[in-house]
Design an enzyme around this catalytic site. Structure first.
Site, PDB file in Angstrom:
ATOM      1  N   THR A 159       0.851  -1.189   0.000  1.00  0.00           N
ATOM      2  CA  THR A 159       0.000   0.000   0.000  1.00  0.00           C
ATOM      3  C   THR A 159       0.886   1.238   0.000  1.00  0.00           C
ATOM      4  OG1 THR A 159      -1.821  -1.088   1.149  1.00  0.00           O
ATOM      5  CG2 THR A 159      -1.766   1.303   1.245  1.00  0.00           C
ATOM      6  N   PHE A 193       1.170   5.381   0.496  1.00  0.00           N
ATOM      7  CA  PHE A 193       0.586   6.493   1.241  1.00  0.00           C
ATOM      8  C   PHE A 193       1.249   7.791   0.810  1.00  0.00           C
ATOM      9  CE2 PHE A 193       0.283   2.698   3.788  1.00  0.00           C
ATOM     10  CZ  PHE A 193      -0.936   2.765   4.433  1.00  0.00           C
TER      11      PHE A 193
END
Length: 368
Positions: free
Chosen positions: A268, A270
C-alpha cells in the site's frame, strides 16, 4: 583436574567476553555520539525557530538515508539501517518540534504502521475515523501532517483520497510504501473453531483465495478498519480478524495463520500531506491532476509534452470530475522534481494545453 567439558566452556566464555566487552564499549560510544547529534539537532531547531523554517525536512531526511545506504558495508541490511536511523531522526526532531500526525485509525491499522515507519515513534499520532477527517485535521492545523492511503498494488486506487486532493490546499510532502502482510488473528484454539472473519473490505478481498481454501464456511464481515476487526475478534471466542501483527499485540490476539494475502508482494502506498513545498532530494516524484478537452486526441496531446522532454510517467488514474456527465480528471505521477529542468519544461508546455492543471506536489520517492 578439570575435564574437557569445563575447559571447553571456559574457552567459550572467554571468547564471548571479548565480543561482549567490545559491544559494551561501542554502546557507550554510540550513546555519546547520539547525544552529540541530538545537541546539533536542537541547535538547528533554535535557529529555525527564528527564521520560521519547517522542522520536518523530507528532502534532507531522504538525502541522509540515501548517503547512509551508500556507505553501508553490512552486515546490517539497508532496510535495517533505514529503520534505525528513522528512529534516531524522529527522536532528534522531537527536540526541535514534536509533530502531530493525522492518520486513518484506530491504533493498529496499516496506516498507523505507515506513520510509525516514516516518522518514527517520537511523534503524536492523531487517529481519524475517515479519510475526510484526516484532510480536515491537516487543513485546520489540528495536525502538522496528514498521512492518507493512495493505492494498493492489489486493489487499486483509493478514490476518496484522489477526490479530496482535487480541492485541498495541502501538498504532497512525502511518500510511504508499506508491505502489507495480512494475518488471521484470533483467540480460538485453531482455524476449525472460527465461524466469523472480520476485516476491512479491502483486506477481505486481498485474502479471498486463502479464505476460500481454508475457511469456506466462515462468514466474512467487513468493518471500518482492521483494528476494529481485531477489537471485535478479541471479544468473540469463535471470531477471527484479518490484520497486521501490530493489531495482534494491541488487542491480545494469537496468530492462527501468518501472511495469508493472496499476492505476496501486496503493498500500500501512502502520501504525506502538509503545507510546505519540498526541495529536490535527488530522487523525487511529482504528482498532478489535470482535465482533458472532450475531443478526439485530447489525451494524447496532454501526454505528448512528457514524451517530448523525456519525462517518465509511472501512473495515470481517471476519476469522474463531478462537473458534468462523462467528464473526467486524470491523476498522473511522473519521475523527477518540478524544479528539474526537463520536468519544468514539460509542465510549462502541459499547462498551456490542459483546460485544468494542478500540481499536487513534488516529494522524495519512498526509500523502501
Amino acid at each position: 583436574m578439570a575435564d574437557a567439558g569445563e575447559l571447553q566452556d571456559d574457552g567459550l566464555d572467554s571468547r564471548l567476553r571479548v565480543h561482549r566487552d567490545a559491544i559494551d564499549a561501542l554502546d557507550r560510544e554510540i550513546l555519546a555520539r547520539l547525544n552529540e547529534r541530538a545537541m546539533h539537532a536542537k541547535a538547528i531547531g533554535e535557529l529555525k525557530a527564528g527564521g520560521g523554517g519547517a522542522a520536518y525536512r523530507p528532502d534532507r531526511e531522504a538525502r541522509v538515508l540515501a548517503r547512509l545506504c551508500e556507505h553501508n558495508g553490512g552486515p546490517l541490511s539497508d532496510n535495517a539501517i533505514i529503520g534505525v536511523f528513522r528512529q534516531v531522526m524522529s527522536a532528534c526532531l522531537a527536540l526541535e518540534q514534536k509533530l502531530r500526525i493525522a492518520y486513518l485509525g484506530p491504533v493498529g491499522t496499516f496506516s498507523h504502521a505507515a506513520v510509525a515507519r516514516h516518522f518514527g515513534q517520537f511523534v503524536d499520532m492523531l487517529p481519524c475515523a475517515t479519510i475526510d477527517e484526516i484532510f480536515r485535521a491537516g487543513e485546520s492545523g489540528q495536525a502538522d501532517y496528514a498521512v492518507v492511503p493512495v493505492e494498493n498494488s492489489t486493489e487499486g486506487a483509493v478514490g476518496r483520497t484522489l477526490d479530496l486532493m482535487y480541492t485541498t490546499e495541502l501538498s504532497i510532502c512525502g511518500e510511504i510504501k508499506l508491505r502489507v502482510q495480512q494475518n488471521l488473528l484470533s483467540n480460538a484454539a485453531d482455524i476449525g473453531h472460527v465461524a466469523r472473519v472480520y476485516s476491512h473490505g479491502q483486506s477481505l478481498a486481498q485474502c479471498a483465495q486463502w479464505l476460500a481454501r481454508h475457511l469456506p464456511g466462515a462468514a466474512r464481515i467487513p468493518v471500518a478498519s482492521n483494528a476494529e476487526a481485531a477489537r471485535l475478534a478479541a471479544e468473540e471466542p469463535s471470531a477471527a480478524a484479518i490484520a497486521g501483527e501490530i493489531a495482534a499485540s494491541i488487542y491480545g490476539l494469537g496468530v492462527l495463520a501468518a501472511h495469508i494475502e493472496d499476492e505476496p508482494n501486496n503493498t500500500t502506498r501512502f502520501w504525506v500531506l502538509g503545507r510546505q513545498s519540498v526541495p529536490a532530494s535527488g530522487r523525487d516524484e511529482t504528482s498532478l491532476v489535470m482535465s482533458a478537452a472532450n475531443r478526439p486526441g485530447a489525451m494524447h496531446a496532454l501526454l505528448e509534452p512528457l514524451a517530448k522532454h523525456g519525462v517518465s510517467m509511472t501512473r495515470i488514474e481517471s476519476r469522474p470530475a463531478r462537473t458534468g456527465l462523462w467528464e473526467y480528471l486524470f491523476f498522473v505521477d511522473i519521475v523527477g522534481h518540478r524544479d528539474d529542468p526537463v520536468v519544468a519544461a514539460a509542465l510549462a508546455e502541459l499547462a498551456g494545453k490542459a483546460p485544468f492543471l494542478k500540481l499536487l506536489g513534488s516529494y522524495p520517492a519512498a526509500s523502501t
